[in-house]
Write an enzyme that holds these catalytic residues in place. Sequence first.
Site, PDB file in Angstrom:
ATOM      1  CG  HIS A  15     -11.457 -32.250 -33.525  1.00 34.55           C
ATOM      2  ND1 HIS A  15     -10.566 -31.200 -33.459  1.00 34.55           N
ATOM      3  CD2 HIS A  15     -11.283 -32.813 -34.738  1.00 34.55           C
ATOM      4  CE1 HIS A  15      -9.884 -31.126 -34.598  1.00 34.55           C
ATOM      5  NE2 HIS A  15     -10.286 -32.099 -35.383  1.00 34.55           N
ATOM      6  CE  LYS A  74      -3.594   2.399   2.649  1.00 37.66           C
ATOM      7  NZ  LYS A  74      -4.585   2.317   3.747  1.00 37.66           N
TER       8      LYS A  74
END
Length: 513
Positions: free
Chosen positions: A273, A135
């Site tokens: 697939h 911070k």
Amino acid sequence: MARALISVSDKTGIVELAQKLQAAGVELVSTGGTFRVIAQAGIPVREVSEVTGFPEMMDGRVKTLHPLIHGGLLALRDNVMHMQAAKQHGIEMIDYVIVNLYPFSETIAKADATLEEAIENIDIGGPSMLRAAAKNYPHVVVLVDPSDYAWVGERVAKGEAIVREERFALAAKVFRHTAAYDAKIADYLTQQAGESFPQSLSLTYEKAMDLRYGENPHQKAAFYTSAQKVYPSLQTAVQKQGKELSYNNIQDANAALDLLLEFTDPTVVAVKHMNPCGVGTGRDALEAFTRAYEADPVSIFGGIVAFNRVVDAAVAKHLTELFLEIVMAPAFTEDALAVLAKKKNVRVLELGEFGHLTSAVPSLVLRSVRGGLLIQESDWRTVQPDDLTVVTKRAPSKAELDELLFAWKIVKHVKSNAIVLTHAHQSIGIGAGQMNRVGAAKIAIEQAGERAKGSVLASDAFFPMPDTLEVAAKAGIQAVIQPGGSIKDQLSIDVADEHGIAMVFTGVRHFRH
């Protein structure tokens, strides 16, 4: 004098960094085990308890949560009131914070980890120091990642500044890290509390690798893995050879593995697939592979082949005669790896030994949609002979029943609408992803050809019309397994009875979109 606060669980590289900081005139302050490691290396260092005037207590639970620490982390150096308050209360500024956290993920990854162990490995002071320092990034350099030690240490040793943009990037990394850390804790405790779908959901994954692209070359992609290890999986698989995995490789390999986990007998699954194109069970890996290959020798080209038995040189020789993207197995003999090395582009993945019960571990399926996330439990529902209801005049023979259950395991992993034909524990026709069920049946029957006669048919959902049974009867199919539940079930039952087909209902549907 600049000060650095160091408190790490992972001591990798910390002595080298401490040496560089101390040599540059930075005073070192540390805690517990980190203090001992630095001091034993002959580097001057102060204990946190010397700064705070309070000893570490409660088994180390309380040591850094103190105004004399957090004041030094949060004070804005360019704020006169902050600096006056610091001077008044004897708060020393802290300019560098090097912290990494208790090994929560590593703890819960252990098979025998208890809830008490997990709780004790929830770090409190570490995240607080990291967040406070991040911070205040314009004034504090914060390091949570050991990979940043070298360049920061070199910069400090040379007397060069860590500029604002770099501090900001380090701060952002901290907040990602602490957010992920808290999310892992939240997820674990939510599981322990038995909540499947909590009101708020925190998810965290670590990037395992960047991928060349996604489903198509114009799409960016990456592979992320969960904190908790899953065996077997693509997360824990060891790649023995071949090109890097692609996005589509991972999807197809995962589909193959999911289906493979349905079986305990020697089985081989070929996937293309996201759909199985060949499944075979046999006395050993070679026979299983032969059946999977002969199920559809065209579609297996460029596919993924997965074994649930060790692959030896004899099997490997057959694999090298095909073009395959991936070969997966619990293990490969050294001779098999030598044979497969002749096909250097084939990706060989060693899954490690696994038992059938691994497949029954509850897990969640996540799918993103615009503006949200769909989550559901994995479909690990199994069907046993006693779960089946015979709805036709002719009941299936014991051999037919066994074959029907084999086909049912496969159809569960085929995209809906799905129809699967099998014979002698070999898939012979698969119709996947069609807009109507009879269309899927026609595709599967056409693929099977003459082999359809005497085979069994599995459908992932009920027949809304009798047309599927009609084409099945015409093809000579002898037995059918399906969920049942249509308001027109009787029409299909009548067709089955007319042609002497045995049909059973499972009462379970397996839609797969």
